[in-house]
Design an enzyme around this catalytic site. Structure first.
Site, PDB file in Angstrom:
ATOM      1  N   GLY A  46       3.647   2.869   1.618  1.00 63.02           N
ATOM      2  CA  GLY A  46       4.652   3.049   0.874  1.00 63.02           C
ATOM      3  C   GLY A  46       6.016   2.998   1.802  1.00 63.02           C
ATOM      4  N   GLN A  51      14.641   4.708   4.124  1.00 65.74           N
ATOM      5  CA  GLN A  51      14.170   4.893   5.307  1.00 65.74           C
ATOM      6  C   GLN A  51      14.573   3.654   6.115  1.00 65.74           C
ATOM      7  OE1 GLN A  51       9.920   5.315   3.516  1.00 65.74           O
ATOM      8  NE2 GLN A  51       9.685   6.250   5.765  1.00 65.74           N
ATOM      9  N   CYS A  99       4.039   9.867   7.478  1.00 69.55           N
ATOM     10  CA  CYS A  99       5.096   9.054   7.107  1.00 69.55           C
ATOM     11  C   CYS A  99       5.742   8.208   8.126  1.00 69.55           C
ATOM     12  CB  CYS A  99       6.255  10.071   6.611  1.00 69.55           C
ATOM     13  SG  CYS A  99       7.824   9.398   6.213  1.00 69.55           S
ATOM     14  N   LEU A 100       5.968   6.783   7.930  1.00 66.13           N
ATOM     15  CA  LEU A 100       6.647   5.963   8.692  1.00 66.13           C
ATOM     16  C   LEU A 100       7.974   6.573   9.538  1.00 66.13           C
ATOM     17  CD1 LEU A 100       6.161   2.559   6.825  1.00 66.13           C
ATOM     18  CD2 LEU A 100       4.657   3.686   8.742  1.00 66.13           C
ATOM     19  N   HIS A 141       5.651  11.191  -2.801  1.00 68.79           N
ATOM     20  CA  HIS A 141       5.969  11.050  -1.466  1.00 68.79           C
ATOM     21  C   HIS A 141       6.986  10.255  -1.160  1.00 68.79           C
ATOM     22  CE1 HIS A 141       5.298  10.650   2.965  1.00 68.79           C
ATOM     23  NE2 HIS A 141       5.994   9.920   3.119  1.00 68.79           N
ATOM     24  N   GLU A 142       7.049   8.948  -1.983  1.00 70.30           N
ATOM     25  CA  GLU A 142       8.188   8.112  -1.675  1.00 70.30           C
ATOM     26  C   GLU A 142       9.306   8.350  -2.399  1.00 70.30           C
ATOM     27  OE1 GLU A 142       7.710   5.889   0.328  1.00 70.30           O
ATOM     28  OE2 GLU A 142       5.741   6.090   0.857  1.00 70.30           O
ATOM     29  N   HIS A 145      11.687  10.467  -0.719  1.00 69.74           N
ATOM     30  CA  HIS A 145      12.622  10.119   0.124  1.00 69.74           C
ATOM     31  C   HIS A 145      14.187   9.765  -0.511  1.00 69.74           C
ATOM     32  CE1 HIS A 145      10.221   9.481   3.992  1.00 69.74           C
ATOM     33  NE2 HIS A 145       9.367   8.816   2.986  1.00 69.74           N
TER      34      HIS A 145
HETATM   35 NI    NI Z   1       7.454   8.496   3.846  1.00 66.96          NI
END
Ligand code: NI
Length: 176
Positions: A46, A51, A99-100, A141-142, A145
């Site tokens: 995701g 981000q 998480c990226l 989670h997404e 953000h």
């Molecule tokens: Ni994330």
């Protein structure tokens, strides 16, 4: 185009993102293409627009069934714009997340076990889904953000937060 993913500590990750108002713009199409390219390049499950430094309420997610992770069911490839999340009941479930924007780390995070989410696809059509488990976790989670929340902010037990190589010397669990 593959974009740079901002890392935790960058103040742009802490903003409350703005709703999309024009679903037909070339900018939105280009943003979604960049998000897909970036997520695929990094093998993520995701990605949220903030981000990559874009202050809009846009997330994408999805992952195919992976035989290495039988406990992680597939999640359909989804574009979700201006999302709303509605938990059904006050039932939480703990699970590992990554998480990226927080590379190399994993932590256990409580999330709603079941929820309904609604929002718009890339054509501006409203849709909603009732989901549970890993799908519900990825959505939460997404969408966090979009409100400037990174998963470490939700970790309650820091004995289950750390570097992947130390926590899982053999095989890390699935995460975004
Ligand atoms: Ni994330």
């Amino acid at each position: 185009m593959i974009r740079e993913v901002l890392r935790m500590g960058d103040p742009r990750l802490l903003r409350v993102a703005q709703p999309v108002r024009d679903f037909s713009s070339a900018e939105l199409k280009a943003l979604l293409q960049d998000m897909r390219d970036t997520m695929a390049h990094l093998d993520g499950a995701g990605l949220a627009a903030p981000q990559i430094g874009v202050d809009l309420r846009v997330v994408i997610f999805g992952c195919a069934a992976n035989p290495r992770y039988p406990d992680a069911p597939s999640v359909p490839d989804t574009v979700l714009i201006n999302p709303e999340l509605m938990p059904f009941v006050d039932e939480e479930e703990e699970g590992w997340e990554g998480c990226l924007s927080v590379p190399g780390l994993r932590g256990v995070v409580p999330r709603w076990q079941r929820l309904r989410y609604a929002g718009f696809d890339e054509q501006g059509r409203r849709f909603e889904r009732d989901v549970s488990g890993f799908h519900a976790r990825v959505v939460q989670h997404e969408c966090d953000h979009l409100d400037g929340i990174l998963y470490p902010m939700r970790v309650r037990d820091f004995t289950r937060f750390g570097f992947i190589e130390e926590l899982f010397p053999d095989q890390p669990p699935p995460s975004d």
